[in-house]
Motif scaffolding. Sequence first.
Motif, PDB file in Angstrom:
ATOM      1  N   GLU A  56       0.727  -1.105   0.039  1.00 39.17           N
ATOM      2  CA  GLU A  56       0.117   0.031   0.064  1.00 39.17           C
ATOM      3  C   GLU A  56       0.846   1.203  -0.018  1.00 39.17           C
ATOM      4  O   GLU A  56       0.463   2.326   0.500  1.00 39.17           O
ATOM      5  CB  GLU A  56      -0.778  -0.114   1.038  1.00 39.17           C
ATOM      6  N   LEU A  57       2.121   1.104  -0.285  1.00 39.79           N
ATOM      7  CA  LEU A  57       2.979   2.147  -0.648  1.00 39.79           C
ATOM      8  C   LEU A  57       3.316   2.346  -2.029  1.00 39.79           C
ATOM      9  O   LEU A  57       4.181   3.226  -2.550  1.00 39.79           O
ATOM     10  CB  LEU A  57       4.128   2.230   0.083  1.00 39.79           C
ATOM     11  N   ASN A  58       2.482   1.563  -3.099  1.00 38.55           N
ATOM     12  CA  ASN A  58       2.810   1.329  -4.427  1.00 38.55           C
ATOM     13  C   ASN A  58       2.390   2.604  -5.221  1.00 38.55           C
ATOM     14  O   ASN A  58       1.182   2.998  -5.197  1.00 38.55           O
ATOM     15  CB  ASN A  58       2.029   0.141  -4.993  1.00 38.55           C
ATOM     16  N   GLY A  59       3.252   3.356  -5.614  1.00 43.56           N
ATOM     17  CA  GLY A  59       2.911   4.703  -6.325  1.00 43.56           C
ATOM     18  C   GLY A  59       3.538   5.924  -5.686  1.00 43.56           C
ATOM     19  O   GLY A  59       3.487   7.172  -6.046  1.00 43.56           O
ATOM     20  N   VAL A  60       3.931   5.494  -4.327  1.00 42.19           N
ATOM     21  CA  VAL A  60       4.428   6.859  -3.491  1.00 42.19           C
ATOM     22  C   VAL A  60       5.897   6.505  -2.941  1.00 42.19           C
ATOM     23  O   VAL A  60       6.159   7.012  -2.230  1.00 42.19           O
ATOM     24  CB  VAL A  60       3.390   7.204  -2.343  1.00 42.19           C
ATOM     25  N   GLU A  61       6.529   5.544  -3.781  1.00 44.03           N
ATOM     26  CA  GLU A  61       7.855   5.074  -3.422  1.00 44.03           C
ATOM     27  C   GLU A  61       8.960   6.362  -3.464  1.00 44.03           C
ATOM     28  O   GLU A  61       9.724   6.472  -2.469  1.00 44.03           O
ATOM     29  CB  GLU A  61       8.361   3.921  -4.119  1.00 44.03           C
ATOM     30  N   GLN A  62       8.583   7.058  -4.654  1.00 46.47           N
ATOM     31  CA  GLN A  62       9.549   7.959  -4.743  1.00 46.47           C
ATOM     32  C   GLN A  62       9.597   9.080  -3.487  1.00 46.47           C
ATOM     33  O   GLN A  62      10.693   9.518  -3.120  1.00 46.47           O
ATOM     34  CB  GLN A  62       9.479   8.731  -5.951  1.00 46.47           C
ATOM     35  N   GLU A  63       8.544   9.446  -3.109  1.00 51.56           N
ATOM     36  CA  GLU A  63       8.451  10.517  -2.022  1.00 51.56           C
ATOM     37  C   GLU A  63       9.174   9.795  -0.774  1.00 51.56           C
ATOM     38  O   GLU A  63       9.788  10.428   0.012  1.00 51.56           O
ATOM     39  CB  GLU A  63       6.870  10.661  -1.572  1.00 51.56           C
ATOM     40  N   LEU A  64       8.699   8.544  -0.320  1.00 55.16           N
ATOM     41  CA  LEU A  64       9.460   7.965   0.592  1.00 55.16           C
ATOM     42  C   LEU A  64      11.022   7.747   0.627  1.00 55.16           C
ATOM     43  O   LEU A  64      11.930   7.883   1.494  1.00 55.16           O
ATOM     44  CB  LEU A  64       8.895   6.595   0.968  1.00 55.16           C
ATOM     45  N   ILE A  65      11.563   7.655  -0.659  1.00 56.77           N
ATOM     46  CA  ILE A  65      12.918   7.359  -0.908  1.00 56.77           C
ATOM     47  C   ILE A  65      13.472   8.636  -0.642  1.00 56.77           C
ATOM     48  O   ILE A  65      14.509   8.862  -0.147  1.00 56.77           O
ATOM     49  CB  ILE A  65      13.187   6.872  -2.477  1.00 56.77           C
ATOM     50  N   ASP A  66      12.999   9.709  -1.239  1.00 58.07           N
ATOM     51  CA  ASP A  66      13.324  11.037  -1.048  1.00 58.07           C
ATOM     52  C   ASP A  66      13.303  11.542   0.580  1.00 58.07           C
ATOM     53  O   ASP A  66      14.147  12.266   0.771  1.00 58.07           O
ATOM     54  CB  ASP A  66      12.800  12.179  -1.804  1.00 58.07           C
ATOM     55  N   ARG A  67      12.718  10.841   1.328  1.00 55.25           N
ATOM     56  CA  ARG A  67      12.554  11.150   2.568  1.00 55.25           C
ATOM     57  C   ARG A  67      13.660  10.503   3.646  1.00 55.25           C
ATOM     58  O   ARG A  67      13.867  10.926   4.635  1.00 55.25           O
ATOM     59  CB  ARG A  67      11.238  11.113   3.119  1.00 55.25           C
ATOM     60  N   CYS A  68      14.114   9.467   2.853  1.00 58.48           N
ATOM     61  CA  CYS A  68      15.144   8.584   3.601  1.00 58.48           C
ATOM     62  C   CYS A  68      16.386   9.462   3.830  1.00 58.48           C
ATOM     63  O   CYS A  68      16.749  10.299   3.113  1.00 58.48           O
ATOM     64  CB  CYS A  68      15.621   7.448   2.899  1.00 58.48           C
TER      65      CYS A  68
END
Length: 553
Positions: free
Chosen positions: A355-367
């Motif tokens: 249920e994070l499919n499609g928002v991966e880039q946002e979370l990657i950028d927040r790491c």
Amino acid sequence: MPERNLLWLRLDARDNVAVALRDLAAGTLVEVDGISLRLKTATAAKHKFTLMDLPAGGAVYMYGTLVGEATEPIWAGSALHTGNLVHAATNYGPQTPREAWLPPTVERWRKRHFMGYHRADGRVGTANYWLVIPLVFCENRNVEVIREAMLEGLGYGRARSSPIDLGVLVEAYRAGQSAGAIMALNPLRPEAALRRERVFPNVDGIKFLTHDGGCGGIRQDAEVLCRILAGYIAHPNVAGATVLSLGCQNAQIPILQQALAEWGLAGKKTVHYLEQQAVGDERTFIAEAVKKTFAGLMEANLATRAPAPLSALTLGLECGGSDGFSGISANPVLGYVSDLLVALGGSAVLAEFPELNGVEQELIDRCVTPALANKFSRLMQEYAAAAEAVGSGFKNNPSPGNIRDGLITDAMKSAGAARKGGSSPVTDVLDYAEPVVRPGLNLLCTPGNDVESTTGLAGSGCNLIVFTTGLGTPTGNPIVPVVKMASNHALALRMADLIDFDAGGVITGATSIEQRGEDLLEYLLGVASGTESTAAQRLGQDDFIPWKRGVSL
């Protein structure tokens, strides 16, 4: 959020769709951010309608992100549904630098505390339980026998085995009363007759974690089971445990002990191990387990609550039975609480990777480091590949209930689900059964399956879980209080026995996300201190299903 009224809402200025907050008839005049149109089709509450004409293959954006692709031309003002929209998601890649995070103001919370159980490893529990755990499904029956022997006698079960007094109906039948007369009778025992005083008042309960694992599958599943069980034994809400082993299974006692050693608990928590094949006689085996459990309860009863800072809270972020309002009300409210807690030095854990499919880039950028971004990408790719290998995929994630209530694609569902994680930096990325060791927002790889996910959140160390829902769910956890938050007023009223907190005022405009978030944090402090009980605790909703990734052999 951009412009809204009480009838519709555009979530982001980049969106080409809006959400209906009420049932809207065809012909309704809609004016959003300078766009004026009349609805071509009726749009049910929670569903979406287009703000502009879309060609076949046109991209649909919601929350400012790609959530689907039109399968046919769609006129402006038309409702979206599974017949004209399919899943589509943005590809993700290397980390892109983000601006520094601006945390919310938390001055009013800095001197606050909750009353918790301080453990030898420095963590703080929100409850005090003793566990009885089988290492293999072959021991489930023995666990049930121990349950029957101990719960009622120690005041943790009902004074009788059932709240139903069947004798009322039997006597009426024997007296010759009709079925209609019997239907008018009330066989429920009074609540007062179902309560008993606890023998150990400082112990919140004995929890029995039966499961279907430990043998017959791949070795990795047995090892993961041991790590999850170790996480439960090591948990700050747990005083100690009684572990039952058959003897010959894959999930061996030394594997569990090694997993516990990795938690740094050697000599810091009482764990009793019993092996049935070594004892032989079943009655003797059960009696020994009961005695050791009783002795453990005597020790656990010595613990008392003491003040603890809010930084000692580790909050699990969960959703299930989601609807089209979940990503607008309940999830953002929980996301705001997540940000508050992170700003106070606590931890929050966002799970459910499908249920994070499609928002991966946002979370990657927040790491906070490239290594964490890479780990998250790898876990997502491996999980997606495993799903594809068995003929499925993340795009198949929305359930019939999700779709019926407005979540048509997985990316649409994910964009709303990710709001539970607020906006803070990602400080750690964990695989299933890995422990939370860093404050801040953690990402935990779990399935979208509600119970497998909550089982994983507890096993990684969450001492509170908030579970948002738009359709309702009875899910709870054996050792961690699970707070159920409704996305809408109708659910909170319809399933009042299951719901603890109502975020529906965000939809009606009666309150803001920030205000309801502060209300929720206040309520959570009561739950953490034991002065508030959750519906799941009162109803005994002790769901425990460890995630198995392999096949049965």
